[in-house]
Design a protein around this motif. Structure first.
Motif, PDB file in Angstrom:
ATOM      1  N   SER A  17       0.859  -1.244   0.237  1.00 12.96           N
ATOM      2  CA  SER A  17       0.118   0.391   0.296  1.00 12.96           C
ATOM      3  C   SER A  17       1.295   1.219   0.035  1.00 12.96           C
ATOM      4  O   SER A  17       0.489   2.250  -0.509  1.00 12.96           O
ATOM      5  N   ASP A  18       1.939   1.007   0.220  1.00 12.55           N
ATOM      6  CA  ASP A  18       3.272   2.618   1.012  1.00 12.55           C
ATOM      7  C   ASP A  18       3.907   2.497  -0.632  1.00 12.55           C
ATOM      8  O   ASP A  18       4.842   1.245  -0.571  1.00 12.55           O
ATOM      9  N   SER A  19       3.761   3.208  -1.546  1.00 12.68           N
ATOM     10  CA  SER A  19       3.873   3.489  -2.586  1.00 12.68           C
ATOM     11  C   SER A  19       5.942   3.534  -2.257  1.00 12.68           C
ATOM     12  O   SER A  19       7.191   3.322  -3.822  1.00 12.68           O
ATOM     13  N   THR A  20       6.134   4.918  -2.170  1.00 16.69           N
ATOM     14  CA  THR A  20       7.651   5.152  -1.426  1.00 16.69           C
ATOM     15  C   THR A  20       7.934   3.823  -0.998  1.00 16.69           C
ATOM     16  O   THR A  20       9.229   3.349  -1.027  1.00 16.69           O
ATOM     17  N   CYS A  39       1.984  -2.259  -7.445  1.00 12.65           N
ATOM     18  CA  CYS A  39       0.816  -1.727  -7.302  1.00 12.65           C
ATOM     19  C   CYS A  39       0.566  -1.551  -6.040  1.00 12.65           C
ATOM     20  O   CYS A  39       1.471  -2.598  -4.995  1.00 12.65           O
ATOM     21  N   THR A  40      -0.382  -1.077  -5.688  1.00  8.48           N
ATOM     22  CA  THR A  40      -1.361  -0.479  -4.247  1.00  8.48           C
ATOM     23  C   THR A  40      -2.306  -1.056  -3.906  1.00  8.48           C
ATOM     24  O   THR A  40      -2.517  -0.821  -2.910  1.00  8.48           O
ATOM     25  N   SER A  41      -2.848  -2.328  -4.824  1.00  7.58           N
ATOM     26  CA  SER A  41      -4.149  -2.486  -4.535  1.00  7.58           C
ATOM     27  C   SER A  41      -3.797  -4.696  -5.068  1.00  7.58           C
ATOM     28  O   SER A  41      -3.085  -5.164  -5.834  1.00  7.58           O
ATOM     29  N   TYR A  42      -4.504  -5.529  -4.229  1.00  7.33           N
ATOM     30  CA  TYR A  42      -4.780  -6.963  -4.836  1.00  7.33           C
ATOM     31  C   TYR A  42      -5.679  -6.505  -6.517  1.00  7.33           C
ATOM     32  O   TYR A  42      -5.252  -7.951  -6.845  1.00  7.33           O
ATOM     33  N   GLU A  43      -6.710  -5.697  -6.359  1.00  9.45           N
ATOM     34  CA  GLU A  43      -6.835  -6.046  -7.705  1.00  9.45           C
ATOM     35  C   GLU A  43      -6.127  -5.644  -8.529  1.00  9.45           C
ATOM     36  O   GLU A  43      -6.317  -6.246  -9.817  1.00  9.45           O
ATOM     37  N   ASP A  44      -5.248  -4.812  -8.283  1.00 10.02           N
ATOM     38  CA  ASP A  44      -3.806  -4.037  -9.474  1.00 10.02           C
ATOM     39  C   ASP A  44      -2.744  -6.030  -9.899  1.00 10.02           C
ATOM     40  O   ASP A  44      -2.864  -6.498 -10.769  1.00 10.02           O
ATOM     41  N   LEU A  45      -2.585  -6.603  -8.716  1.00 11.14           N
ATOM     42  CA  LEU A  45      -2.248  -7.676  -8.832  1.00 11.14           C
ATOM     43  C   LEU A  45      -2.997  -9.112  -9.331  1.00 11.14           C
ATOM     44  O   LEU A  45      -2.057  -9.221 -10.431  1.00 11.14           O
ATOM     45  N   ASN A  49      -0.348 -10.238 -15.367  1.00 10.51           N
ATOM     46  CA  ASN A  49       0.077 -11.554 -15.845  1.00 10.51           C
ATOM     47  C   ASN A  49       1.323 -11.681 -15.018  1.00 10.51           C
ATOM     48  O   ASN A  49       2.303 -11.096 -15.306  1.00 10.51           O
ATOM     49  N   ILE A  50       0.724 -11.606 -13.677  1.00  8.89           N
ATOM     50  CA  ILE A  50       2.157 -12.657 -13.226  1.00  8.89           C
ATOM     51  C   ILE A  50       2.802 -13.538 -14.258  1.00  8.89           C
ATOM     52  O   ILE A  50       4.316 -13.561 -13.418  1.00  8.89           O
ATOM     53  N   ALA A  51       2.932 -14.360 -14.541  1.00  6.36           N
ATOM     54  CA  ALA A  51       3.963 -15.181 -15.913  1.00  6.36           C
ATOM     55  C   ALA A  51       5.161 -14.715 -16.454  1.00  6.36           C
ATOM     56  O   ALA A  51       5.747 -15.236 -16.178  1.00  6.36           O
ATOM     57  N   LEU A  55       9.662 -13.769  -9.322  1.00  6.42           N
ATOM     58  CA  LEU A  55       9.123 -13.494  -8.008  1.00  6.42           C
ATOM     59  C   LEU A  55       8.425 -12.167  -7.856  1.00  6.42           C
ATOM     60  O   LEU A  55       8.514 -11.064  -8.308  1.00  6.42           O
ATOM     61  N   VAL A  56       7.418 -12.930  -7.011  1.00  4.66           N
ATOM     62  CA  VAL A  56       6.435 -12.301  -6.735  1.00  4.66           C
ATOM     63  C   VAL A  56       6.129 -11.499  -4.873  1.00  4.66           C
ATOM     64  O   VAL A  56       6.421 -12.351  -4.586  1.00  4.66           O
ATOM     65  N   ILE A  57       6.560 -10.550  -4.874  1.00  2.55           N
ATOM     66  CA  ILE A  57       6.144  -9.958  -2.947  1.00  2.55           C
ATOM     67  C   ILE A  57       5.129  -9.772  -2.839  1.00  2.55           C
ATOM     68  O   ILE A  57       4.561  -8.549  -3.265  1.00  2.55           O
ATOM     69  N   ILE A  58       4.008 -10.144  -1.833  1.00  2.00           N
ATOM     70  CA  ILE A  58       2.841  -9.701  -1.527  1.00  2.00           C
ATOM     71  C   ILE A  58       2.764  -9.268  -0.211  1.00  2.00           C
ATOM     72  O   ILE A  58       3.036 -10.199   0.451  1.00  2.00           O
TER      73      ILE A  58
END
Length: 131
Positions: A17-20, A39-45, A49-51, A55-58
């Motif tokens: 949620s913190d873009s900084t 991104c700053t929201s789950y909807e955006d994530l 296309n995560i493929a 690596l994804v950091i959630i």
């Protein structure tokens, strides 16, 4: 700029949620050969296309941790190749949070706040297992 010899031009994705914080990670990881999108929201994530990411950091602190964990499960089961790693992070380090995160499919879990050096070490460790 110098590039990581082990992971050249590796693309990471970060949700928070913190873009900084995301910009700090981008700035710190760039000279090491990583490209960082965020991104700053789950909807955006969920709509991405995560493929295309190594690596994804959630962050589990965005909105609803249960939704985030179901997103981790969906990413692991349906949306990405097995080589894509997932690191979750949270300001709550209860054993249940860590266990739920790992059981959902995360490769690692980090307690916030964390140092950029620790994050880099964990990213490299997960990537070594997946690449």
């Amino acid at each position: 700029p110098p590039r990581s010899t082990l992971f050249p031009y590796t693309t990471l994705f970060r949700s928070d949620s913190d873009s900084t914080i995301c910009e700090m990670i981008r700035t710190h990881f760039g000279p090491e050969g990583f490209s960082v999108d965020y991104c700053t929201s789950y909807e955006d994530l969920f709509s991405l296309n995560i493929a295309g990411y190594a690596l994804v950091i959630i962050s589990l602190d965005l909105d609803d941790a249960d939704y985030a964990l179901s997103l981790v499960e969906q990413i692991k089961q349906h949306r990405v190749p097995a080589r894509t790693g997932i690191i979750t992070c949270s300001s709550q380090m209860s054993p249940a949070t860590v266990i739920d995160s790992l059981n959902a499919g995360a490769d690692d879990h980090l307690l916030k706040p964390y140092s950029l050096r620790e994050l880099m070490a964990r990213v490299r460790a997960v990537l070594r297992r997946h690449i």
